[in-house]
Motif scaffolding. Structure first.
Motif, PDB file in Angstrom:
ATOM      1  N   THR A   1       2.022  16.710   1.127  1.00  0.00           N
ATOM      2  CA  THR A   1       2.173  15.302   1.497  1.00  0.00           C
ATOM      3  C   THR A   1       3.599  14.869   1.207  1.00  0.00           C
ATOM      4  OG1 THR A   1       1.454  14.537  -0.678  1.00  0.00           O
ATOM      5  CG2 THR A   1      -0.243  14.721   1.015  1.00  0.00           C
TER       6      THR A   1
ATOM      7  N   SER B   1       6.218  11.038   1.939  1.00  0.00           N
ATOM      8  CA  SER B   1       6.265   9.666   2.433  1.00  0.00           C
ATOM      9  C   SER B   1       7.236   9.561   3.590  1.00  0.00           C
ATOM     10  CB  SER B   1       6.690   8.708   1.328  1.00  0.00           C
ATOM     11  OG  SER B   1       5.716   8.686   0.319  1.00  0.00           O
TER      12      SER B   1
ATOM     13  N   LYS C   1       4.479   4.820   4.592  1.00  0.00           N
ATOM     14  CA  LYS C   1       3.241   5.535   4.930  1.00  0.00           C
ATOM     15  C   LYS C   1       3.268   6.951   4.367  1.00  0.00           C
ATOM     16  CE  LYS C   1       2.370   2.992   9.159  1.00  0.00           C
ATOM     17  NZ  LYS C   1       2.044   3.079  10.566  1.00  0.00           N
ATOM     18  N   GLN C   2       2.086   7.447   4.041  1.00  0.00           N
ATOM     19  CA  GLN C   2       1.955   8.819   3.577  1.00  0.00           C
ATOM     20  C   GLN C   2       1.699   9.722   4.782  1.00  0.00           C
ATOM     21  OE1 GLN C   2      -1.397   9.547   0.954  1.00  0.00           O
ATOM     22  NE2 GLN C   2      -0.385  11.316   0.033  1.00  0.00           N
TER      23      GLN C   2
ATOM     24  N   PHE D   1      -6.509   9.817   1.284  1.00  0.00           N
ATOM     25  CA  PHE D   1      -5.999   9.995   2.643  1.00  0.00           C
ATOM     26  C   PHE D   1      -6.053  11.465   3.067  1.00  0.00           C
ATOM     27  CE2 PHE D   1      -2.116  10.981   5.202  1.00  0.00           C
ATOM     28  CZ  PHE D   1      -2.624  10.548   6.415  1.00  0.00           C
TER      29      PHE D   1
ATOM     30  N   SER E   1      -5.183  13.191  -2.400  1.00  0.00           N
ATOM     31  CA  SER E   1      -5.407  11.749  -2.313  1.00  0.00           C
ATOM     32  C   SER E   1      -6.584  11.472  -1.385  1.00  0.00           C
ATOM     33  CB  SER E   1      -4.148  11.064  -1.772  1.00  0.00           C
ATOM     34  OG  SER E   1      -3.975  11.394  -0.405  1.00  0.00           O
TER      35      SER E   1
ATOM     36  N   SER F   1      -9.647  12.446   3.583  1.00  0.00           N
ATOM     37  CA  SER F   1     -10.119  11.847   4.830  1.00  0.00           C
ATOM     38  C   SER F   1      -9.613  12.632   6.040  1.00  0.00           C
ATOM     39  CB  SER F   1      -9.662  10.394   4.913  1.00  0.00           C
ATOM     40  OG  SER F   1      -9.920   9.860   6.172  1.00  0.00           O
ATOM     41  N   THR F   2      -8.358  13.046   6.003  1.00  0.00           N
ATOM     42  CA  THR F   2      -7.776  13.823   7.101  1.00  0.00           C
ATOM     43  C   THR F   2      -8.490  15.161   7.249  1.00  0.00           C
ATOM     44  OG1 THR F   2      -5.612  12.782   6.794  1.00  0.00           O
ATOM     45  CG2 THR F   2      -5.650  14.887   7.973  1.00  0.00           C
TER      46      THR F   2
ATOM     47  N   THR G   1      -0.488  10.853   9.942  1.00  0.00           N
ATOM     48  CA  THR G   1       0.230   9.761   9.307  1.00  0.00           C
ATOM     49  C   THR G   1      -0.780   8.695   8.928  1.00  0.00           C
ATOM     50  OG1 THR G   1       2.173  10.207  10.658  1.00  0.00           O
ATOM     51  CG2 THR G   1       2.066   8.045   9.604  1.00  0.00           C
ATOM     52  N   GLN G   2      -0.684   8.216   7.712  1.00  0.00           N
ATOM     53  CA  GLN G   2      -1.605   7.191   7.234  1.00  0.00           C
ATOM     54  C   GLN G   2      -1.557   5.980   8.156  1.00  0.00           C
ATOM     55  OE1 GLN G   2      -0.700   6.072   3.209  1.00  0.00           O
ATOM     56  NE2 GLN G   2      -2.838   5.658   2.758  1.00  0.00           N
ATOM     57  N   GLY G   3      -2.731   5.517   8.559  1.00  0.00           N
ATOM     58  CA  GLY G   3      -2.822   4.375   9.447  1.00  0.00           C
ATOM     59  C   GLY G   3      -2.945   4.752  10.912  1.00  0.00           C
TER      60      GLY G   3
END
Length: 159
Positions: free
Chosen positions: A63, A65, A69-70, A39, A37, A42-43, A95-97
């Motif tokens: 991954t 949930s 959040k993912q 995310f 994904s 990006s990580t 963690t997403q965000g």
């Protein structure tokens, strides 16, 4: 840690620090990044940027949930070889965000600790605790670390 990142980003924005190149290759040695994904990508990019001089290698990327959040988990190696040995990989998670991915760098707790080093060892365990809460390391990992650290500290008290 967050303050240091914000400071670095602020200084970089003011052109007081050299900027890091825009492209950092993410080497995933086991192909676990297939269908990743944005995310996850990006990580991996953030970790590749953070450890650019070490040319990190990744594996076991998964991954799941947590609420809405993912969470991405995996392992990273900063070892220079093309395909590092299993013992050279460290767990990471994000963690997403959240601002920054966490990387737990395991260090063998010595048989005896100087009193001035205790906080350093406690802080090292905090990343492991956070990774356990994210579901990136087996349940009980932090407890095992904490129990071992407490044993070393109690041994110090009796001497």
């Amino acid at each position: 840690m967050k303050r240091a990142l914000i400071l670095c980003l602020s200084l970089q924005g003011l052109s007081l620090l050299p900027s890091v190149g825009a492209a950092h290759a993410q080497t995933v040695v086991d192909g676990s990044d297939k269908n990743a994904s944005p995310f996850v990508k990006s990580t991996l990019h953030m970790l590749s940027t953070r450890f650019a001089e070490d040319h990190p290698k990744f594996r076991k990327i998964t991954t799941h949930s947590s609420g809405d959040k993912q969470v991405v988990c995996g392992e990273i190696s900063l070892h220079g070889s093309k395909v590092p040995a299993a013992e050279n990989f460290m767990p990471f998670g994000a963690t997403q965000g959240e601002e920054n991915p966490l990387v737990y760098e395991p260090h063998t707790i010595p048989a005896a600790l100087d009193f001035r080093e205790v906080n350093t060892w406690i802080n090292r365990g905090a990343d492991l605790e956070d990774l356990e809460e994210m579901g990136c390391v087996p349940e009980g990992s932090y407890r095992q670390y904490s129990d071992h650290l407490n044993t070393v500290l109690q041994h110090r008290k009796t001497n």
